[in-house]
Design an enzyme around this catalytic site. Structure first.
Site, PDB file in Angstrom:
ATOM      1  N   LYS A  44     -35.810  10.434 114.971  1.00  0.00           N
ATOM      2  CA  LYS A  44     -36.738   9.458 114.379  1.00  0.00           C
ATOM      3  C   LYS A  44     -36.059   8.343 113.600  1.00  0.00           C
ATOM      4  CE  LYS A  44     -39.807  10.500 115.946  1.00  0.00           C
ATOM      5  NZ  LYS A  44     -39.984  10.605 117.427  1.00  0.00           N
ATOM      6  N   GLY A  46     -34.526   5.578 115.272  1.00  0.00           N
ATOM      7  CA  GLY A  46     -34.381   4.347 116.054  1.00  0.00           C
ATOM      8  C   GLY A  46     -33.617   4.539 117.358  1.00  0.00           C
ATOM      9  N   THR A  47     -33.592   5.778 117.848  1.00  0.00           N
ATOM     10  CA  THR A  47     -32.844   6.087 119.076  1.00  0.00           C
ATOM     11  C   THR A  47     -33.345   5.292 120.274  1.00  0.00           C
ATOM     12  OG1 THR A  47     -33.254   8.335 118.258  1.00  0.00           O
ATOM     13  CG2 THR A  47     -31.729   8.100 120.110  1.00  0.00           C
ATOM     14  N   ILE A  48     -34.659   5.376 120.515  1.00  0.00           N
ATOM     15  CA  ILE A  48     -35.243   4.729 121.698  1.00  0.00           C
ATOM     16  C   ILE A  48     -34.998   3.219 121.630  1.00  0.00           C
ATOM     17  CG2 ILE A  48     -37.478   4.092 122.727  1.00  0.00           C
ATOM     18  CD1 ILE A  48     -37.087   6.825 123.482  1.00  0.00           C
ATOM     19  N   HIS A 101     -28.753  13.741 119.789  1.00  0.00           N
ATOM     20  CA  HIS A 101     -28.935  13.937 118.343  1.00  0.00           C
ATOM     21  C   HIS A 101     -27.883  14.917 117.812  1.00  0.00           C
ATOM     22  CE1 HIS A 101     -32.738  11.822 118.366  1.00  0.00           C
ATOM     23  NE2 HIS A 101     -33.386  12.731 119.047  1.00  0.00           N
ATOM     24  N   ARG A 124     -31.350   5.938 109.331  1.00  0.00           N
ATOM     25  CA  ARG A 124     -32.579   5.313 108.804  1.00  0.00           C
ATOM     26  C   ARG A 124     -32.888   5.947 107.454  1.00  0.00           C
ATOM     27  NH1 ARG A 124     -38.546   5.619 111.811  1.00  0.00           N
ATOM     28  NH2 ARG A 124     -39.498   3.900 110.650  1.00  0.00           N
ATOM     29  N   SER A 132     -42.011   9.738 109.970  1.00  0.00           N
ATOM     30  CA  SER A 132     -42.017   9.583 111.422  1.00  0.00           C
ATOM     31  C   SER A 132     -41.866  10.939 112.112  1.00  0.00           C
ATOM     32  CB  SER A 132     -40.866   8.640 111.812  1.00  0.00           C
ATOM     33  OG  SER A 132     -40.820   8.470 113.202  1.00  0.00           O
ATOM     34  N   GLY A 251     -43.233   1.532 113.555  1.00  0.00           N
ATOM     35  CA  GLY A 251     -42.025   0.703 113.611  1.00  0.00           C
ATOM     36  C   GLY A 251     -41.822  -0.185 112.396  1.00  0.00           C
TER      37      GLY A 251
HETATM   38  S1  PPS Z   1     -36.626  10.235 118.771  1.00  0.00           S
HETATM   39  O1  PPS Z   1     -37.790  10.999 119.276  1.00  0.00           O
HETATM   40  O2  PPS Z   1     -35.889  11.017 117.772  1.00  0.00           O
HETATM   41  O3  PPS Z   1     -35.746   9.768 119.823  1.00  0.00           O
HETATM   42  O4  PPS Z   1     -37.275   8.990 118.003  1.00  0.00           O
HETATM   43  P1  PPS Z   1     -36.517   7.652 117.625  1.00  0.00           P
HETATM   44  O5  PPS Z   1     -36.555   6.736 118.784  1.00  0.00           O
HETATM   45  O6  PPS Z   1     -35.190   7.969 117.022  1.00  0.00           O
HETATM   46  O7  PPS Z   1     -37.390   7.077 116.438  1.00  0.00           O
HETATM   47  C1  PPS Z   1     -38.740   6.735 116.584  1.00  0.00           C
HETATM   48  C2  PPS Z   1     -39.060   5.731 115.496  1.00  0.00           C
HETATM   49  O8  PPS Z   1     -38.472   4.459 115.828  1.00  0.00           O
HETATM   50  C3  PPS Z   1     -39.502   3.480 115.879  1.00  0.00           C
HETATM   51  N1  PPS Z   1     -39.178   2.410 116.842  1.00  0.00           N
HETATM   52  C4  PPS Z   1     -39.079   1.115 116.503  1.00  0.00           C
HETATM   53  N2  PPS Z   1     -39.163   0.506 115.306  1.00  0.00           N
HETATM   54  C5  PPS Z   1     -39.040  -0.843 115.294  1.00  0.00           C
HETATM   55  N3  PPS Z   1     -38.825  -1.590 116.399  1.00  0.00           N
HETATM   56  C6  PPS Z   1     -38.717  -1.016 117.620  1.00  0.00           C
HETATM   57  N4  PPS Z   1     -38.511  -1.777 118.696  1.00  0.00           N
HETATM   58  C7  PPS Z   1     -38.838   0.405 117.704  1.00  0.00           C
HETATM   59  N5  PPS Z   1     -38.795   1.303 118.716  1.00  0.00           N
HETATM   60  C8  PPS Z   1     -39.006   2.517 118.176  1.00  0.00           C
HETATM   61  C9  PPS Z   1     -40.731   4.292 116.292  1.00  0.00           C
HETATM   62  O9  PPS Z   1     -41.925   3.570 116.081  1.00  0.00           O
HETATM   63  C10 PPS Z   1     -40.559   5.505 115.388  1.00  0.00           C
HETATM   64  O10 PPS Z   1     -40.786   5.206 114.009  1.00  0.00           O
HETATM   65  P2  PPS Z   1     -42.234   5.341 113.304  1.00  0.00           P
HETATM   66  O11 PPS Z   1     -41.953   5.161 111.836  1.00  0.00           O
HETATM   67  O12 PPS Z   1     -42.747   6.704 113.615  1.00  0.00           O
HETATM   68  O13 PPS Z   1     -43.075   4.248 113.845  1.00  0.00           O
END
Ligand code: PPS
Length: 287
Positions: A44, A46-48, A101, A124, A132, A251
């Site tokens: 959670k 910012g991986t994606i 992770h 983060r 998250s 996000g």
């Molecule tokens: S995971 O399941 O661990 O791989 O999740 P991960 O991708 O690390 O984290 C998910 C959170 O990242 C936010 N996110 C973003 N934030 C801002 N901009 C962009 N483009 C973006 N893409 C993913 C996502 O919304 C999750 O945070 P929260 O606070 O839940 O919204």
């Protein structure tokens, strides 16, 4: 209610690694290649976001509707039948872009005399991570793999005890922080991506030896902004059994303020943030 296996000392949810021995062998015997790139985070963080960003960096700003896990596979998921045929990371041609992770101590590193692969680590602020992580794991509970307890105790679970996936936040982030100056590690923060995405995209592209024109950087910035990525959420769905859940939620920086009571905040500051004092690792808790 969440179920885990122990894999090389890390707790990994059963739905991610249904066969812990197999995953442990995959990690231990992983043959890294010099062109490999790992996006690594505590969940959670910012991986994606970074998976999409590096894929676009490697593909000159192309935007595609293909699922992110097909393009940038998740190492720990690679022994799970859920991902079917694209799970075998060993068969992926170079350059392999991967997500993990894993802690610094167990991430595949290859032989010490071999060419080094690259790691992009994103940290983060842990209050937003807690919120998250809570929402995500509650969404998994509806199909039997998540957390169904109250919010109030969740932040302490993930920071203090070993009862959530990928162990404790502090240990994870500090383990990688010690390697922030290694030449093959780029240590970034979610809050910096929010503050100035173009400069972080540029930094990442240069680290990957893929310098890009300003036009392409601008295109990637737009496509990888929260609005850009939410235009087609089907690319970022996690499929578990018959169900699916989206990884993109709000996000933003500072959502913790909607869930942390003053008491929880005080306890969190004392028990969690005190552990990173003196390490020079600092976070923005609002922007
Ligand atoms: S995971 O399941 O661990 O791989 O999740 P991960 O991708 O690390 O984290 C998910 C959170 O990242 C936010 N996110 C973003 N934030 C801002 N901009 C962009 N483009 C973006 N893409 C993913 C996502 O919304 C999750 O945070 P929260 O606070 O839940 O919204």
């Amino acid at each position: 209610s969440e179920k885990y296996f122990d894999v090389l000392g890390m707790k990994i949810p059963v739905f991610v690694a249904p066969n812990p021995k197999l995953l442990s062998d995959v990690i231990s015997n992983f043959q890294t290649r010099a062109e490999d790139v790992f996006v690594v985070t505590y969940p959670k963080s910012g991986t994606i976001w970074m998976q999409e960003t590096i894929w676009q960096i490697y593909n000159n700003g192309e935007n595609t509707s293909k699922n992110i896990f097909e393009r940038v596979p998740f190492l720990e998921f690679s022994t799970s039948p859920i991902l079917g045929e694209f799970a075998d990371i060993a068969k992926v041609p170079s350059p392999r872009l991967m997500k993990s992770h894993l802690s610094y101590s167990i991430i595949p590193k290859g032989s010490s005399d071999g060419a080094k692969c690259k790691y992009i680590y994103i940290a983060r602020n842990p209050k937003d991570v807690a919120v998250s992580y809570f929402h995500f794991t509650v969404s998994l509970a509806s199909f039997g793999n998540g957390y169904n307890g109250p919010w109030e105790i969740f932040p302490m679970l993930y920071c203090i005890s070993l009862t959530v996936g990928w162990n404790k936040w502090n240990d994870h982030v500090l383990g990688w922080w010690k390697h922030k100056d290694d030449p093959n590690v780029l240590f970034l923060k979610y809050e910096d991506l929010k503050k100035d995405l173009p400069s972080q995209v540029r930094l990442t592209a240069n680290f990957l030896n893929k310098p890009l024109s300003e036009d392409i950087i601008n295109r990637i910035t737009e496509q990888c902004s929260f609005n850009g990525m939410t235009k087609d959420l089907s690319r970022y769905m996690v499929h578990v059994n018959e169900s699916q859940t989206s990884i993109l939620r709000k996000g933003v920086v500072g959502d913790w303020k909607n869930s942390f009571t003053p008491e929880l905040n005080e306890r969190f500051e004392k028990e969690v943030l005190s552990k990173i004092e003196g390490t020079r690792l600092e976070f923005d808790f609002e922007l």
